[in-house]
Design a protein around this motif. Structure first.
Motif, PDB file in Angstrom:
ATOM      1  N   ALA A  91      49.801  49.555  13.913  1.00 43.49           N
ATOM      2  CA  ALA A  91      50.567  50.788  13.698  1.00 43.49           C
ATOM      3  C   ALA A  91      51.475  51.084  14.889  1.00 43.49           C
ATOM      4  O   ALA A  91      52.625  51.512  14.722  1.00 43.49           O
ATOM      5  N   ALA A  92      50.974  50.845  16.099  1.00 37.56           N
ATOM      6  CA  ALA A  92      51.789  51.095  17.293  1.00 37.56           C
ATOM      7  C   ALA A  92      52.971  50.126  17.365  1.00 37.56           C
ATOM      8  O   ALA A  92      54.092  50.515  17.741  1.00 37.56           O
ATOM      9  N   SER A  93      52.752  48.868  16.958  1.00 41.53           N
ATOM     10  CA  SER A  93      53.848  47.883  16.961  1.00 41.53           C
ATOM     11  C   SER A  93      54.929  48.269  15.958  1.00 41.53           C
ATOM     12  O   SER A  93      56.125  48.099  16.213  1.00 41.53           O
ATOM     13  N   ARG A  94      54.504  48.799  14.818  1.00 44.80           N
ATOM     14  CA  ARG A  94      55.487  49.223  13.806  1.00 44.80           C
ATOM     15  C   ARG A  94      56.337  50.371  14.349  1.00 44.80           C
ATOM     16  O   ARG A  94      57.556  50.427  14.135  1.00 44.80           O
ATOM     17  N   GLU A 122      63.033  50.487  18.721  1.00 41.10           N
ATOM     18  CA  GLU A 122      63.972  49.479  19.205  1.00 41.10           C
ATOM     19  C   GLU A 122      65.181  49.343  18.287  1.00 41.10           C
ATOM     20  O   GLU A 122      66.291  49.016  18.744  1.00 41.10           O
ATOM     21  N   LYS A 123      64.991  49.559  16.987  1.00 40.32           N
ATOM     22  CA  LYS A 123      66.111  49.471  16.050  1.00 40.32           C
ATOM     23  C   LYS A 123      66.930  50.756  15.982  1.00 40.32           C
ATOM     24  O   LYS A 123      67.913  50.822  15.253  1.00 40.32           O
ATOM     25  N   SER A 139      62.601  59.331  21.198  1.00 38.26           N
ATOM     26  CA  SER A 139      61.520  58.397  21.474  1.00 38.26           C
ATOM     27  C   SER A 139      60.854  58.665  22.825  1.00 38.26           C
ATOM     28  O   SER A 139      59.704  58.276  23.039  1.00 38.26           O
ATOM     29  N   GLU A 140      61.584  59.325  23.737  1.00 42.29           N
ATOM     30  CA  GLU A 140      61.014  59.536  25.064  1.00 42.29           C
ATOM     31  C   GLU A 140      59.889  60.568  25.036  1.00 42.29           C
ATOM     32  O   GLU A 140      59.098  60.657  25.975  1.00 42.29           O
ATOM     33  N   ASN A 141      59.789  61.359  23.968  1.00 42.79           N
ATOM     34  CA  ASN A 141      58.761  62.399  23.879  1.00 42.79           C
ATOM     35  C   ASN A 141      57.598  62.005  22.989  1.00 42.79           C
ATOM     36  O   ASN A 141      56.769  62.841  22.638  1.00 42.79           O
TER      37      ASN A 141
END
Length: 803
Positions: A743-746, A752-753, A759-761
């Motif tokens: 789940a974390a990789s997804r 990244e896309k 995303s910083e929060n």
């Protein structure tokens, strides 16, 4: 007025006043007869008048009087009394000096009124030094009351010459330092008597030497004795006279031997109570008073003038930090003896002749400082040669010097040797009349020690009892360090103590007696409900209801066996956390050592450490490697057989002096020596197997995923149905870890896309685990226990359960 009233008028006046008094007493005390209150007031008045003429002496530390009279620099704290404000104005008419009268014995003192005493108190406070000096006029401990009579300061004369002699001590100060101290002390007039003992603080009267001279830094006070007082025409006076620099000639004589004032209490600032800014506490910590009393009882017969054939030699043993130095310091103060400290390093040298000279010098210095208490630290290393072996020549020379010291010294000397280890050679052990061993404090003693340390540091706390229950195995110095780390304000809170405990448990290792208890809750252990209940019944019941189990028939050994990865170690950690016990985790191979006898010694140390930290749990992981069947271990020296024998003997006397529980974990109980599995040792065998039913699997899965955030469509019951039949807790751990990483990789790929803003929060709550993540993890996981292994363990379970 009464002279103007005569005859009938006087009688009528008195009757009117009596009626008024009876009427008032009837209003205030309606339940009592009216004549009771006047009689009570008459008795109270008589008692008050009597109290004004006779006072009780109460000795306090000198610094208590110094602090109380700090506003008046002319006050001599060693020759003054503190008296109640009311009595000072009513009896002494605000006189500055008074006469203490014990029958026919008298003594001049300086008087200081104080608010430290209650208004109706008939006590006067004196320093321990003044109480000691009162013996010079014949006042002993039986004379507990005295009269206080005012004296005019003008009748007290100034001495023409005063002869002072320094009292010998371990440190030798230069004459220049002594001159400066005396000039500073007698700058203001001081009242002196012949044979008075005069203590002078170096920090107060010679501050420049106290901080710059190493010898002065080791001395708190110097003691002088007044040998002679001279005035015009009289060369030897026994009365009290003023001594002041400029009006009196001070003559310093040779050093003499003398006892010191006996001190029981010390004074500390009470910063938490504005009304009472001074606090008097015992010089000995409350939890160590038992050992102090033993040493005092053993030493007192040798302090009399009667010569005994025995030598006063005592040994005190205990681990480092157990409070030996504090006990000895309190003993020397209580007996009024100087303490000469000598370390083993000061008595040892590379050559035998040099060691002999050092021992002679130490004995000579003790003889000069008598009456004193000679303390030799680190005695376990004494009398060793360069090879580390005890040298019989040094031991014999030490005995000879001691016999010579005790036979040739008129003043009493007590020798106390301090050892951190109880293992001493027999030649040295036979020298001592008594050996006193300091053990690790119990919970009640830790509570007393914490209370004393807090009072000594001018702190207070309402959580002493709770912290004492969490500091199993802590010694006196450990508790001092705990208070030091928790000292953030005047009132120490529970959070301060918890933070200090974390600091100490992170820095100390198990060998220091402060093992870190793992934070594992029952909620972290899924399933295994029957095993949990059995463990709770075995361990929690003796702790909560010890009064019901006084027969001594306790079950204290539990063996957890089963396939690897089923949660045996996790279960033991949860027991320690939930029951609030100290936890000692021991891996089997850790205790084995290549040297003969060291492995057995390691086993003994583990159980000794557990006894000092009781109540405690010892957890032996991989027990089969530590206690295999005797006779088939295959080692040529029989090391494993001796280790098993040592383990058996330790478990036989397990709960005689402390509450200790032993939990073992193994995958192969059939390899363990059968003697360990009998009742009284590991008498309860609990099988910890893989999860077989759906409810157990669901409990494990919920325990592992309680911090996960699931998608709305995810159902843990559905995940359980897709799991293999024989799955262990370790397998579930791997599945949950793989699902979380998926789940974390997804989520990371989305970031990244550029499909996810802000995303910083992001935090772990933004990772959403789906059913597909679990399904992929289950498909890639192979169960750690196959069918043949399960058949083997089921057979083993059946065999052990029928024994």
């Amino acid at each position: 007025m009464y002279e103007q009233l005569k005859g009938t008028k006087l009688r009528q006046f008195l009757i009117l006043h009596c009626r008024i008094i009876l009427y008032i007493s009837g209003i205030h005390y309606p339940k009592w007869p009216k004549y009771i209150y006047p009689i009570f007031m008459l008795l109270k008045y008589i008692k008050l008048r009597k109290a004004k003429t006779h006072f009780k002496l109460h000795a306090v530390p000198t610094n208590f009087i110094v602090h109380t009279t700090s506003n008046n620099h002319l006050v001599d704290a060693n020759n003054c009394i503190l008296i109640n404000l009311m009595y000072h104005s009513a009896i002494l008419n605000s006189a500055e000096f008074a006469q203490l009268k014990f029958g026919n014995l008298t003594r001049l003192v300086q008087v200081v009124p104080t608010e430290a005493l209650e208004l109706n108190s008939n006590e006067i406070l004196v320093s321990y030094t003044l109480k000691h000096n009162l013996k010079n006029i014949g006042c002993d401990d039986t004379m507990k009351t005295c009269q206080v009579l005012p004296v005019n300061i003008n009748i007290i004369k100034t001495a023409a010459e005063v002869h002072l002699a320094g009292v010998t001590c371990q440190q030798v100060l230069a004459n220049s330092v002594t001159d400066i101290i005396l000039k500073s002390y007698f700058r203001n007039p001081k009242l002196v008597y012949k044979n008075d003992l005069i203590p002078i603080s170096l920090k107060q009267h010679a501050a420049e030497f106290h901080y710059t001279n190493l010898t002065c830094n080791e001395v708190d006070e110097m003691y002088f004795k007044c040998q002679q007082i001279s005035i015009e025409g009289v060369s030897d006076c026994i009365d009290g006279y003023f001594c002041v620099v400029g009006g009196t000639t001070l003559t310093l004589a040779a050093e003499i031997q003398s006892s010191l004032p006996q001190t029981v209490n010390i004074m500390r600032q009470n910063l938490c109570d504005s009304k009472h800014d001074q606090l008097v506490i015992n010089s000995c910590p409350y939890g160590l008073e038992t050992y102090l009393n033993k040493l005092e009882i053993a030493s007192k017969p040798f302090l009399n003038n009667v010569k005994l054939k025995l030598n006063p030699m005592f040994l005190i043993t205990g681990p480092k930090g157990s409070g030996k130095a504090q006990i000895l310091s309190s003993l020397s103060q209580k007996l009024g003896m100087k303490m000469c400290r000598v370390s083993n390093v000061d008595l040892s040298a590379q050559a035998y002749a040099q060691t002999e000279i050092k021992i002679k010098n130490a004995m000579f210095r003790a003889k000069v400082c008598a009456p004193c208490m000679l303390v030799i630290n680190n005695f376990e290393e004494f009398c060793k040669n360069n090879e580390g072996q005890h040298d019989p020549r040094i031991i014999n020379h030490f005995k000879t010097e001691l016999d010579l010291l005790f036979s040739s010294t008129e003043q009493p000397i007590v020798l106390i040797c301090v050892s951190n280890s109880k293992e001493l050679p027999s030649d040295l052990g036979r020298m001592f009349l008594e050996t006193i061993k300091i053990n690790a404090p119990s919970q009640e003693e830790r509570e007393l020690l914490l209370s004393w340390i807090l009072a000594n540091e001018s702190l207070t706390s309402d959580y002493v009892k709770d912290i004492a229950a969490k500091t199993h195995g802590f010694l006196f110095e450990d508790l001092k360090a705990l208070v030091h780390f928790a000292n953030g304000r005047q009132v120490v809170t529970a959070n301060d103590f918890e933070s200090a405990l974390d600091i100490m448990q992170n820095s100390y290792t198990e060998s220091l007696g402060a093992p870190k208890v793992p934070k594992v809750q029952w909620s972290d252990v899924g399933g295994l409900e029957d095993v949990k209940q059995e463990i709770i019944k075995t361990i929690n019941l003796p702790l909560k209801h010890p009064e019901l189990l006084k027969t001594g028939l306790k079950r204290s050994g539990i063996l957890l066996y089963g396939p690897p990865g089923t949660g045996k170690t996790l279960m033991a950690k949860a027991v320690a956390t939930e029951c609030g016990l100290c936890f000692l985790s021991v891996k089997g191979p850790e205790l084995l050592n290549m040297y003969v006898g060291q492995s057995e010694q390691n086993v003994r140390e583990v159980f000794e450490k557990a006894r000092s930290a009781a109540p405690c749990i010892i957890f032996f992981d991989e027990l089969d490697s530590l206690a295999p069947n005797r006779g088939i271990s295959g080692d040529s020296g029989g090391v494993m057989d001796r280790v098993v024998s040592q383990l058996l003997s330790e478990m036989d006397g397990l709960n005689q002096n402390a509450t200790i529980f032993v939990i073992g974990a193994t995958n192969r109980p059939d390899l363990i020596d059968p003697a360990l599995l009998r009742p009284g040792r590991f008498d309860k065998l609990l099988y910890v197997g893989p999860c077989t039913d759906a409810s157990a699997k669901l409990g494990v899965l919920r325990a592992l995923t309680r911090k996960f955030k699931f998608s709305d469509k995810l159902s843990l019951e559905k995940v359980v149905k897709t799991c293999p039949a024989n799955i262990t807790g370790a397998d579930f751990y791997g599945i949950c870890s793989s699902a979380w990483m998926s789940a974390a990789s997804r989520l990371i790929r989305k970031i990244e896309k550029g499909k996810l803003a802000g995303s910083e929060n992001l935090t772990q709550n933004d990772v959403i685990v789906t059913f597909k993540d679990f399904d992929d993890a289950i498909k890639s996981t192979k169960p750690s226990v196959n069918a043949s292994d399960m058949a083997y363990f089921e057979k083993l379970r059946h065999e052990l359960s029928t024994k």
